[in-house]
Design a protein around this motif. Structure first.
Motif, PDB file in Angstrom:
ATOM      1  N   VAL A   3      18.435  14.048  -6.456  1.00 35.46           N
ATOM      2  CA  VAL A   3      17.011  14.210  -6.183  1.00 35.46           C
ATOM      3  C   VAL A   3      16.439  12.882  -5.700  1.00 35.46           C
ATOM      4  N   CYS A   4      15.257  12.958  -5.118  1.00 37.46           N
ATOM      5  CA  CYS A   4      14.540  11.766  -4.674  1.00 37.46           C
ATOM      6  C   CYS A   4      13.244  11.648  -5.477  1.00 37.46           C
ATOM      7  N   ILE A   5      13.042  10.482  -6.077  1.00 41.80           N
ATOM      8  CA  ILE A   5      11.865  10.262  -6.906  1.00 41.80           C
ATOM      9  C   ILE A   5      11.053   9.105  -6.335  1.00 41.80           C
ATOM     10  N   TRP A   6       9.763   9.329  -6.190  1.00 45.86           N
ATOM     11  CA  TRP A   6       8.837   8.270  -5.797  1.00 45.86           C
ATOM     12  C   TRP A   6       8.117   7.780  -7.040  1.00 45.86           C
ATOM     13  N   TYR A   7       8.100   6.466  -7.215  1.00 49.03           N
ATOM     14  CA  TYR A   7       7.383   5.850  -8.334  1.00 49.03           C
ATOM     15  C   TYR A   7       6.301   4.958  -7.737  1.00 49.03           C
ATOM     16  N   VAL A   8       5.044   5.232  -8.080  1.00 45.01           N
ATOM     17  CA  VAL A   8       3.920   4.532  -7.460  1.00 45.01           C
ATOM     18  C   VAL A   8       3.119   3.801  -8.530  1.00 45.01           C
ATOM     19  N   SER A   9       3.004   2.496  -8.386  1.00 44.14           N
ATOM     20  CA  SER A   9       2.157   1.698  -9.266  1.00 44.14           C
ATOM     21  C   SER A   9       1.811   0.395  -8.564  1.00 44.14           C
ATOM     22  N   LYS A  10       0.568  -0.019  -8.678  1.00 47.33           N
ATOM     23  CA  LYS A  10       0.156  -1.272  -8.040  1.00 47.33           C
ATOM     24  C   LYS A  10       0.894  -2.467  -8.626  1.00 47.33           C
ATOM     25  N   TYR A  11       1.316  -2.367  -9.886  1.00 47.03           N
ATOM     26  CA  TYR A  11       1.940  -3.502 -10.557  1.00 47.03           C
ATOM     27  C   TYR A  11       3.351  -3.147 -11.011  1.00 47.03           C
ATOM     28  N   VAL A  12       4.319  -3.628 -10.270  1.00 48.23           N
ATOM     29  CA  VAL A  12       5.733  -3.476 -10.630  1.00 48.23           C
ATOM     30  C   VAL A  12       6.417  -4.802 -10.352  1.00 48.23           C
ATOM     31  N   THR A  13       7.240  -5.232 -11.289  1.00 42.00           N
ATOM     32  CA  THR A  13       7.962  -6.487 -11.124  1.00 42.00           C
ATOM     33  C   THR A  13       9.455  -6.221 -11.098  1.00 42.00           C
ATOM     34  N   LEU A  14      10.130  -6.842 -10.150  1.00 37.15           N
ATOM     35  CA  LEU A  14      11.584  -6.772 -10.094  1.00 37.15           C
ATOM     36  C   LEU A  14      12.174  -7.937 -10.876  1.00 37.15           C
ATOM     37  N   PRO A  15      13.305  -7.735 -11.538  1.00 38.84           N
ATOM     38  CA  PRO A  15      13.894  -8.839 -12.313  1.00 38.84           C
ATOM     39  C   PRO A  15      14.157 -10.079 -11.472  1.00 38.84           C
ATOM     40  N   SER A  16      14.467  -9.884 -10.216  1.00 45.34           N
ATOM     41  CA  SER A  16      14.804 -11.019  -9.358  1.00 45.34           C
ATOM     42  C   SER A  16      13.581 -11.763  -8.835  1.00 45.34           C
ATOM     43  N   THR A  17      12.375 -11.166  -9.020  1.00 47.28           N
ATOM     44  CA  THR A  17      11.196 -11.768  -8.416  1.00 47.28           C
ATOM     45  C   THR A  17      10.111 -12.136  -9.407  1.00 47.28           C
ATOM     46  N   GLY A  18      10.265 -11.809 -10.654  1.00 50.79           N
ATOM     47  CA  GLY A  18       9.189 -12.072 -11.602  1.00 50.79           C
ATOM     48  C   GLY A  18       9.689 -12.275 -13.008  1.00 50.79           C
ATOM     49  N   ARG A  19       8.741 -12.334 -13.937  1.00 46.37           N
ATOM     50  CA  ARG A  19       9.064 -12.686 -15.314  1.00 46.37           C
ATOM     51  C   ARG A  19       9.024 -11.499 -16.258  1.00 46.37           C
TER      52      ARG A  19
END
Length: 406
Positions: A3-19
C-alpha cells in the motif's frame, strides 16, 4: 499487498537532519521495510530540523526508503508569534497547491498535529482520492496552550482551534493519539465516545545496546562513587519542573548517601546551578552525546522525571525521556499527576503527586532502602515491557491495520 501511505505534518524531523521528533519517520521507515511505499509531506520551517536547500516551492528527497516532500514555508522566530500562525496558513496553502498528479495515489492519508489546520487539506485529499483519513494527535491543541501557555478559552484564536479540533474528531475515519487516555478527551469534546487508537513513542533500534562508553575522565570527575544516585537526564527548562527535585534535594542534605545528578542543558541550567551552589548533594555534569546516554543512565540507581500539574496529563503522556529511562533497565520515580501509563504497566517504577517534594523524598528513601536485586528486577521488567510493546515495528503494524482496515 503493498500500500501507499501519505503522512502529512508541518513538523517532522529526520534522524539525519535534526535532534528530536523522529517518531513519524521511524514508523514510516518500518512500513517501507515491510514492503510499502510511504511519503512524508512536511515544511522546511521547523526549528528542530535542518531541511535541504529548496530551489523551488518543493523538493522530494529519499531517506532510508522513505520519500520526503519538503514544502517551502514562511519562516518564523518566536514560538508565540503571529508569524507562526501565518506559517501554518502558508504551509496549508502550498500543500493544497502542490502538484499531486506526479505522486503515487495514496491508499491512506495520515494528518498529524501540529498544525491542526492540516485537517482541512486532509479532508480535501480524502475526497479527491477516496481513501481513509487518519487524524493523529501528537499535542492536544488548543488545550495545551490554555493549560500551559496561559491563553484564555475565549480567545478568538483558541475558539477557532477548538472548532477545528472538533471537526477533526468528528470527520476523520480513525483517530490516533500518542497519549493513552485521549479517548476521554475526544468524548468530552464531541459529547459522545469515539474509538481512539493509542500509537505512542517508540524505542529506536539503534539505542538497544550498551551504548557508547563514557570517557574515563567524565566517569571519574562527574559520577560520585559509593552514593545512591538519583538522575534527571534531559532538558533543563520550565516545562521539566525540576524545582520539586531541587527542593527535595535541599531537604535531603541530612542523607549524605543520596546524590542528585542533573544532566542536560537548557534555559534554566545556570539559574538552578546558582540555586544549588551550597548543596553538596547536587551536581550538574556536562551533557553527553546521544549515543552515551544509556551508559550514563547505567551508572545511576534511580531515574527521575517530572511535569507541572496540568489537565493535559489527565489524558496520559508519551515522553521520549520515559523511553530512554525504561531502556536503561533502571527503576523510575516520577513527580506526575495524571493518567498513569508505561512504568506502572511494566512494574518498573512509581508516581508521586506533581510538586510534592515531601512525597518525593519518602519515595526516594524507599528505593534507597530496597535491595539492589529488587531494583535490578524492577528495571529489567521495564526494559522487557518496552521491547515487547514499543518497538517501532510493532507501532508500524498497528498503523498498517488502521490504514488497510485489516
Amino acid at each position: 499487498m503493498s500500500v501507499c501511505i501519505w503522512y502529512v505534518s508541518k513538523y517532522v524531523t529526520l534522524p539525519s537532519t535534526g535532534r528530536v521528533g523522529t517518531r513519524p519517520f521511524m514508523i514510516m521507515r518500518e512500513l517501507v521495510r515491510m514492503g510499502h511505499r510511504c511519503i512524508i509531506f512536511t515544511s522546511d520551517s521547523s526549528h528542530f530540523a535542518t531541511a535541504p536547500d529548496l530551489d523551488g516551492p518543493h523538493k522530494i528527497t529519499v531517506s532510508e526508503g522513505v520519500e520526503v516532500c519538503w514544502i517551502r514555508t514562511l519562516k518564523y522566530g518566536a514560538a508565540k508569534s503571529f508569524r507562526r500562525i501565518l506559517s501554518w496558513l502558508d504551509f496549508e496553502w502550498r500543500l493544497w497547491r502542490l502538484p499531486k498528479d506526479e505522486l503515487p495515489r495514496p491508499d491512506a492519508i495520515i494528518v498529524s498535529s501540529l498544525s491542526l489546520l492540516t485537517i482541512f487539506n486532509g479532508l480535501l485529499l480524502r475526497r479527491r482520492f477516496g481513501c481513509p483519513l487518519i487524524f493523529e494527535v501528537r499535542d492536544i491543541w488548543p488545550l495545551t496552550i490554555i493549560e500551559e501557555g496561559g491563553f484564555s478559552p475565549y480567545n478568538p484564536f483558541v475558539i477557532a482551534l477548538a472548532m477545528t479540533e472538533r471537526l477533526a474528531y468528528r470527520q476523520a475515519d480513525a483517530i490516533v493519539g500518542m497519549m493513552p487516555n485521549l479517548g476521554q478527551h475526544v468524548a468530552e469534546v464531541l459529547g459522545r465516545p469515539r474509538p481512539v487508537h493509542c500509537i505512542p513513542m517508540g524505542v529506536e533500534e539503534s539505542l538497544i545496546g550498551p551504548g557508547e562508553p563514557l570517557p574515563p575522565e567524565y566517569d571519574a570527575t562527574h559520577i560520585p562513587k559509593g552514593k545512591f544516585l538519583v538522575c534527571h537526564a534531559g532538558a533543563i527548562g520550565i516545562s521539566n519542573a525540576l524545582d520539586t527535585l531541587l527542593a527535595c534535594a535541599r531537604d535531603m542534605r541530612d542523607c549524605p548517601d543520596v546524590h542528585f545528578l542533573i544532566v542536560g542543558d537548557g534555559d534554566l541550567r545556570a539559574q538552578y546551578q546558582a540555586m544549588c551552589a551550597d548543596l553538596p548533594n547536587v551536581s550538574f555534569p556536562p551533557i553527553v552525546p546521544r549515543g552515551m546516554v544509556q551508559s550514563l543512565l547505567a551508572r545511576c540507581d534511580l531515574l527521575y522525571f517530572a511535569v507541572h500539574p496540568s489537565k493535559v496529563w489527565t489524558y496520559g503522556q508519551s515522553l521520549n525521556k520515559v523511553i530512554d529511562y525504561m531502556l536503561a533497565a533502571k527503576p523510575i520515580v516520577a513527580s506526575y499527576t495524571g493518567f498513569p501509563s508505561m512504568i506502572n504497566e511494566a512494574g518498573s517504577g512509581s508516581f508521586v503527586p506533581a510538586g510534592d517534594a515531601a512525597a518525593l523524598r519518602a519515595e526516594i528513601l524507599r528505593y534507597a532502602q530496597m535491595s539492589p536485586e529488587t531494583r535490578t528486577e524492577m528495571g529489567a521488567a521495564g526494559r522487557d515491557w518496552l521491547l515487547r510493546h514499543r518497538r517501532y515495528r510493532t507501532l508500524a503494524e498497528d498503523y498498517l491495520k488502521l490504514a488497510t482496515g485489516a
